[in-house]
Write an enzyme that holds these catalytic residues in place. Structure first.
Site, PDB file in Angstrom:
ATOM      1  CB  CYS A 109       7.412  -1.059  -5.127  1.00 45.39           C
ATOM      2  SG  CYS A 109       8.057   0.468  -4.417  1.00 45.39           S
TER       3      CYS A 109
HETATM    4  N1  LIG Z   1       8.343   4.072  -9.065  1.00 42.83           N
HETATM    5  C1  LIG Z   1       7.958   2.949  -8.470  1.00 42.83           C
HETATM    6  O1  LIG Z   1       8.701   1.975  -8.373  1.00 42.83           O
HETATM    7  C2  LIG Z   1       6.559   2.850  -7.907  1.00 42.83           C
HETATM    8  C3  LIG Z   1       6.131   1.603  -7.440  1.00 42.83           C
HETATM    9  C4  LIG Z   1       4.832   1.485  -6.904  1.00 42.83           C
HETATM   10  C5  LIG Z   1       4.014   2.602  -6.830  1.00 42.83           C
HETATM   11  N2  LIG Z   1       4.472   3.805  -7.269  1.00 42.83           N
HETATM   12  C6  LIG Z   1       3.572   4.957  -7.165  1.00 42.83           C
HETATM   13  O2  LIG Z   1       3.096   5.265  -8.477  1.00 42.83           O
HETATM   14  C7  LIG Z   1       2.914   6.673  -8.591  1.00 42.83           C
HETATM   15  C8  LIG Z   1       3.721   7.170  -9.790  1.00 42.83           C
HETATM   16  O3  LIG Z   1       5.080   6.866  -9.555  1.00 42.83           O
HETATM   17  P1  LIG Z   1       6.211   7.144 -10.639  1.00 42.83           P
HETATM   18  O4  LIG Z   1       7.433   6.476 -10.128  1.00 42.83           O
HETATM   19  O5  LIG Z   1       5.716   6.817 -11.986  1.00 42.83           O
HETATM   20  O6  LIG Z   1       6.358   8.726 -10.485  1.00 42.83           O
HETATM   21  P2  LIG Z   1       6.979   9.756 -11.535  1.00 42.83           P
HETATM   22  O7  LIG Z   1       7.991   9.072 -12.385  1.00 42.83           O
HETATM   23  O8  LIG Z   1       7.397  10.930 -10.729  1.00 42.83           O
HETATM   24  O9  LIG Z   1       5.738  10.147 -12.452  1.00 42.83           O
HETATM   25  C9  LIG Z   1       4.607  10.834 -11.969  1.00 42.83           C
HETATM   26  C10 LIG Z   1       4.021  11.647 -13.125  1.00 42.83           C
HETATM   27  O10 LIG Z   1       2.840  12.312 -12.673  1.00 42.83           O
HETATM   28  C11 LIG Z   1       2.622  13.475 -13.473  1.00 42.83           C
HETATM   29  N3  LIG Z   1       2.256  14.578 -12.572  1.00 42.83           N
HETATM   30  C12 LIG Z   1       3.040  15.193 -11.674  1.00 42.83           C
HETATM   31  N4  LIG Z   1       2.320  16.101 -11.002  1.00 42.83           N
HETATM   32  C13 LIG Z   1       1.065  16.038 -11.462  1.00 42.83           C
HETATM   33  C14 LIG Z   1      -0.162  16.715 -11.153  1.00 42.83           C
HETATM   34  N5  LIG Z   1      -0.206  17.631 -10.193  1.00 42.83           N
HETATM   35  N6  LIG Z   1      -1.293  16.388 -11.821  1.00 42.83           N
HETATM   36  C15 LIG Z   1      -1.264  15.467 -12.787  1.00 42.83           C
HETATM   37  N7  LIG Z   1      -0.122  14.795 -13.129  1.00 42.83           N
HETATM   38  C16 LIG Z   1       1.013  15.066 -12.456  1.00 42.83           C
HETATM   39  C17 LIG Z   1       3.917  13.724 -14.210  1.00 42.83           C
HETATM   40  O11 LIG Z   1       3.701  13.276 -15.549  1.00 42.83           O
HETATM   41  P3  LIG Z   1       3.292  14.274 -16.686  1.00 42.83           P
HETATM   42  O12 LIG Z   1       4.323  15.353 -16.682  1.00 42.83           O
HETATM   43  O13 LIG Z   1       3.331  13.417 -17.901  1.00 42.83           O
HETATM   44  O14 LIG Z   1       1.923  14.781 -16.346  1.00 42.83           O
HETATM   45  C18 LIG Z   1       4.911  12.782 -13.579  1.00 42.83           C
HETATM   46  O15 LIG Z   1       5.869  12.339 -14.508  1.00 42.83           O
HETATM   47  C19 LIG Z   1       3.382   7.286  -7.257  1.00 42.83           C
HETATM   48  O16 LIG Z   1       2.266   7.536  -6.451  1.00 42.83           O
HETATM   49  C20 LIG Z   1       4.251   6.209  -6.659  1.00 42.83           C
HETATM   50  O17 LIG Z   1       4.295   6.234  -5.263  1.00 42.83           O
HETATM   51  C21 LIG Z   1       5.720   3.954  -7.825  1.00 42.83           C
END
Ligand SMILES: NC(=O)c1ccc[n+]([C@@H]2O[C@H](COP(=O)([O-])OP(=O)(O)OC[C@H]3O[C@@H](n4cnc5c(N)ncnc54)[C@H](OP(=O)(O)O)[C@@H]3O)[C@@H](O)[C@H]2O)c1
Length: 324
Positions: A135
């Site tokens: 981001c």
């Molecule tokens: N947030 C932002 O603004 C943003 C922007 C750009 C990129 N990103 C990237 O996008 C990715 C996701 O970000 P997010 O903000 O959506 O994170 P998040 O809200 O923490 O969601 C990640 C999800 O991954 C699942 N998970 C966790 N551990 C796992 C495992 N070991 N195996 C399989 N699933 C697992 C969980 O969902 P379940 O419980 O449903 O499995 C968790 O809710 C990250 O790598 C982040 O750096 C985020």
């Protein structure tokens, strides 16, 4: 119809993808995988989707879907692709940072192309797998690509970028706790943020001479958006700068040059990036604002999917800003 799978469906970027894809005219969701919520309705994790979808979270994948979005925390994407085999024709769009750098851009037989359409739309259209940009990396690169394209990044570049709390994901942490975050501002990882690697790599793709980026990330007390200010020496006048930016972004439907200084609300809940230029005594100030969860993550992922499947890149992404 494109059939899509979403992995990590209960998180923030997973939730945004569900919202976008249930309204996408050319795509339907095949499954939403969750490690923690299998069997539960999607609206239980995302209450705003009540009445909009009957989908249930699952703990199995359909290996034949056309595209899979990996919305997992750092380090889990490669592991997931080792645990679950997909049809080689299934396109993977990974939202984590795992495949963004050259040395890591492949896994077994899959090669990942960096998915910033404003940098390389043609490569994305031919890509089999995409590493979706970070981001901060999106906001900052959009501020600098036209200067790099002109070979004009000759001096230090100073960057301050303020992000909302959703940038850190759905998990609760000390710095996303309401009592701490509310009415508060702080910086973190000064000059060493992990997105610098992908920013340097792709600016160098346009401008070979080395660039020196001084990046200070800041946490703001709001939920969504990135407000980035970037400044560096510039030899020309403001009209020259505006011409370079308008020309560079002439075929970028989401990246717009604004005449007035932008604020966050004009892009929050949209896939837009608004860029503003201001010149003062040889210093060009570039302001770049995006929604971290849309242009900075899930919106850009859908934009990349559209390009990969030959659709207009704006399909399913005509969203409405909150405004006030
Ligand atoms: N947030 C932002 O603004 C943003 C922007 C750009 C990129 N990103 C990237 O996008 C990715 C996701 O970000 P997010 O903000 O959506 O994170 P998040 O809200 O923490 O969601 C990640 C999800 O991954 C699942 N998970 C966790 N551990 C796992 C495992 N070991 N195996 C399989 N699933 C697992 C969980 O969902 P379940 O419980 O449903 O499995 C968790 O809710 C990250 O790598 C982040 O750096 C985020």
């Amino acid at each position: 119809m494109i059939r899509a799978g979403i992995i990590g469906g209960s998180g923030y970027t997973g939730g945004e993808l569900i919202r976008l894809l249930i309204n996408h005219p050319e795509c339907q969701i095949g499954f939403v995988y969750s490690t923690t919520r299998a069997g539960s309705p999607v609206y239980k994790a995302h209450p705003d989707l009540l009445g909009q979808t009957d989908l249930l979270f699952v703990d199995q994948v359909d290996p034949e879907v056309d595209v899979v979005f990996l919305c997992l925390g750092h380090g889990n994407s490669g592991r997931f692709l080792k645990d679950w085999e997909f049809n080689p024709a299934t396109r993977i769009i990974d939202l984590s940072n795992e495949f963004r750098l050259e040395e890591k851009a492949s896994l077994r037989k899959r090669t990942f192309v960096y998915g910033l359409p404003e940098l390389q739309k043609e490569r994305i259209a031919e890509a089999e797998n995409i590493a979706n940009p970070g981001c901060f990396a999106t906001a900052i690169q959009l501020a600098l690509l036209p200067l790099a394209d002109q070979g004009l990044l000759s001096d230090k570049v100073h960057i301050h970028a303020l992000t909302g709390s959703t940038g850190a994901g759905a998990g609760l942490s000390e710095t996303s706790h309401f009592s701490w975050r509310n009415n508060n501002v702080s910086w973190y990882k000064p000059f060493t943020h992990q997105h610098l690697g992908e920013i340097y790599r792709h600016l160098n793709q346009l401008q070979k001479a080395s660039t020196d980026l001084q990046f200070l990330p800041l946490r703001g007390n709001f939920a969504r958006g990135i407000f980035a200010t970037v400044y560096t020496s510039f030899g020309g006048n403001l009209e020259d700068a505006q011409m370079y930016y308008r020309e560079y972004y002439r075929e970028a439907p989401f990246t717009l040059i604004t005449e007035e200084p932008p604020d966050l609300k004009q892009v929050v809940n949209t896939n837009a990036a608004h860029i503003h230029l201001h010149l003062h005594e040889g210093v060009l100030l570039i302001t770049s604002v995006i929604d971290n969860l849309l242009k900075g993550a899930s919106g850009q992922a859908v934009q990349n999917m559209n390009l990969m499947f030959g659709l207009p890149e704006t399909t399913g992404l005509q969203l409405k800003a909150i405004g006030f």
